[in-house]
Design an enzyme around this catalytic site. Structure first.
Site, PDB file in Angstrom:
ATOM      1  N   LYS A   1       0.793  -1.268   0.047  1.00 41.33           N
ATOM      2  CA  LYS A   1      -0.023   0.047   0.063  1.00 41.33           C
ATOM      3  C   LYS A   1       0.696   1.083  -0.025  1.00 41.33           C
ATOM      4  O   LYS A   1       0.385   2.448  -0.643  1.00 41.33           O
ATOM      5  CB  LYS A   1      -0.930   0.060   1.058  1.00 41.33           C
ATOM      6  CG  LYS A   1      -2.183  -1.170   1.141  1.00 41.33           C
ATOM      7  CD  LYS A   1      -3.303  -0.671   1.898  1.00 41.33           C
ATOM      8  CE  LYS A   1      -4.471  -1.452   1.572  1.00 41.33           C
ATOM      9  NZ  LYS A   1      -5.575  -1.433   2.127  1.00 41.33           N
TER      10      LYS A   1
ATOM     11  N   LYS B   1      -5.726 -11.562  -8.400  1.00 36.27           N
ATOM     12  CA  LYS B   1      -7.006 -11.513  -7.854  1.00 36.27           C
ATOM     13  C   LYS B   1      -7.895 -10.631  -8.306  1.00 36.27           C
ATOM     14  O   LYS B   1      -7.428  -9.445  -8.723  1.00 36.27           O
ATOM     15  CB  LYS B   1      -6.698 -11.406  -6.247  1.00 36.27           C
ATOM     16  CG  LYS B   1      -7.941 -11.711  -5.481  1.00 36.27           C
ATOM     17  CD  LYS B   1      -7.440 -11.461  -3.880  1.00 36.27           C
ATOM     18  CE  LYS B   1      -8.435 -11.029  -2.902  1.00 36.27           C
ATOM     19  NZ  LYS B   1      -8.126 -10.973  -1.632  1.00 36.27           N
TER      20      LYS B   1
ATOM     21  N   LYS C   1     -11.472  -4.664  -6.371  1.00 36.53           N
ATOM     22  CA  LYS C   1     -12.501  -3.558  -6.855  1.00 36.53           C
ATOM     23  C   LYS C   1     -11.345  -2.420  -7.216  1.00 36.53           C
ATOM     24  O   LYS C   1     -11.955  -1.359  -7.731  1.00 36.53           O
ATOM     25  CB  LYS C   1     -13.328  -3.386  -5.464  1.00 36.53           C
ATOM     26  CG  LYS C   1     -12.725  -3.043  -4.216  1.00 36.53           C
ATOM     27  CD  LYS C   1     -13.558  -3.116  -3.096  1.00 36.53           C
ATOM     28  CE  LYS C   1     -13.039  -3.574  -2.008  1.00 36.53           C
ATOM     29  NZ  LYS C   1     -13.835  -4.191  -0.777  1.00 36.53           N
TER      30      LYS C   1
END
Ligand code: TRP
Length: 335
Positions: free
Chosen positions: A116, A198, A201
């Site tokens: 992140k 994966k 969203k």
């Protein structure tokens, strides 16, 4: 254990509507958990969401939408405690205490933090750094025996166990040591555009994911564009990730086994396969979407769920918090 049942905690971030991957990998399986055996807490973890910058009005809207989706997907809000993390201040209070029992070195190892930080180099805040401690507080507050989590959260569950064991050693048994929930393992759904990744969203290409609230024609179109391969042979194999993903989705949605699905699609072309998978997904999501629309119209009902479940969550969370505060030496409250 809580009131004679095993305690189960899980949560989802309120960023964006959830994907078919979140639904098949988590939510759908939560619905099947035996409520006589487990006391279940499902939080909309809005406090986690602000580790990356959010538009306030959007965040509020998405949090409500996710809470309604939990219910629309089949979680009965009388049997399951469905609540907003930010409505239970014990999460933040316990987090502070746990912070003081967590080492910089442990947080430095967290792979999600590293990922992140790379993604948001302009906003590497300390909340993002200590995010796993908040997650530990979520789990330990409810004395969770089990936590259904995906593989990407296992490292955070491990650190939760380490912190709990560390504190139990110092203070005697304060926390239940949580385990990963190994019930029916959720299917890992991959991106429709890059099937080795994966389904997420946050993927910038909207064709890569199906959102739970996508309209039927959008779903059909996204499946039509799904990336496959050039052999034109339907087989279930790691070196055919696009086809394998379509079959996984089909099986997760219909409950068929891979062999049954292969028999069904025998001698079919890729176009027909995509159409069948798309139709199966549309049928699975239709009742959820209908219930969702009804729920969102029924403001008073949702508000009563929010209020009652926050009270219930507060009750159990405060019990644990007071115990921990006493153990670490905070003065007793005078009543
Ligand atoms: N960190 C989890 C995620 O991003 C969400 C989460 C927060 C969670 N607290 C939790 C999951 C506690 C399980 C238990 O997916």
């Amino acid at each position: 254990m809580l009131d004679g049942k095993k305690s189960l905690f899980s949560g989802m971030q309120a960023t964006g509507t959830i994907t078919l991957g979140n639904y098949l990998g988590a939510l759908k399986n939560w619905v099947d958990i035996d409520k006589d055996e487990y006391m279940c807490f499902y939080s909309v973890v809005d406090m986690h969401s602000i580790t990356v910058r959010q538009n306030p009005a959007e965040l509020r809207k998405r949090a409500r939408s996710l809470l309604a989706l939990y219910i629309a997907a089949g979680l009965d809000p009388e049997e399951n405690c469905i609540y907003y993390q930010s409505h239970v201040s014990a999460h933040a209070e316990l987090m502070w205490i746990l912070n003081c029992f967590t080492y910089m070195g442990e947080m430095n190892r967290m792979t999600q933090f590293k990922d992140k930080s790379k993604k948001h180099p302009e906003n590497i805040n300390t909340g993002l750094f200590t995010y796993p401690v908040l997650m530990a507080a979520d789990i330990l507050l409810f004395q969770a025996d089990v936590v259904p989590v995906g593989i990407d959260q296992m490292q955070h569950l491990e650190i939760t166990r380490d912190i709990a064991q560390r504190m139990n050693k110092i203070y005697g048994d304060i926390f239940t040591i949580p385990e990963a929930y190994l019930g029916k393992v959720g299917t890992k759904i991959m991106s429709l555009q890059e099937p080795t990744k994966k389904m997420s969203k946050s993927d910038e290409n909207p064709n890569a994911h199906i959102l739970l609230l996508d309209e039927p024609d959008v779903i059909m179109r996204k499946f039509k564009k799904a990336v496959t391969d050039s052999d034109a042979c339907i087989a279930y194999s790691e070196d055919k990730p696009g086809i394998k993903n379509l079959l996984d989705i089909y099986c997760a949605v219909t409950g068929s086994t891979v062999d049954q699905a292969l028999a069904e699609f025998d001698s079919m072309g890729y176009g027909a396969l995509k159409k069948r998978v798309g139709e199966a997904v549309v049928e699975e999501l239709r009742p959820i979407q209908e219930r969702y629309q009804d729920l969102m119209k029924n403001k008073d009902y949702i508000n009563s769920i929010i209020k009652n479940n926050a009270e219930k969550a507060n009750y159990y969370a405060t019990k644990t918090l007071r115990k921990v505060q006493r153990k670490v030496g905070f003065p007793d409250r005078i009543r």
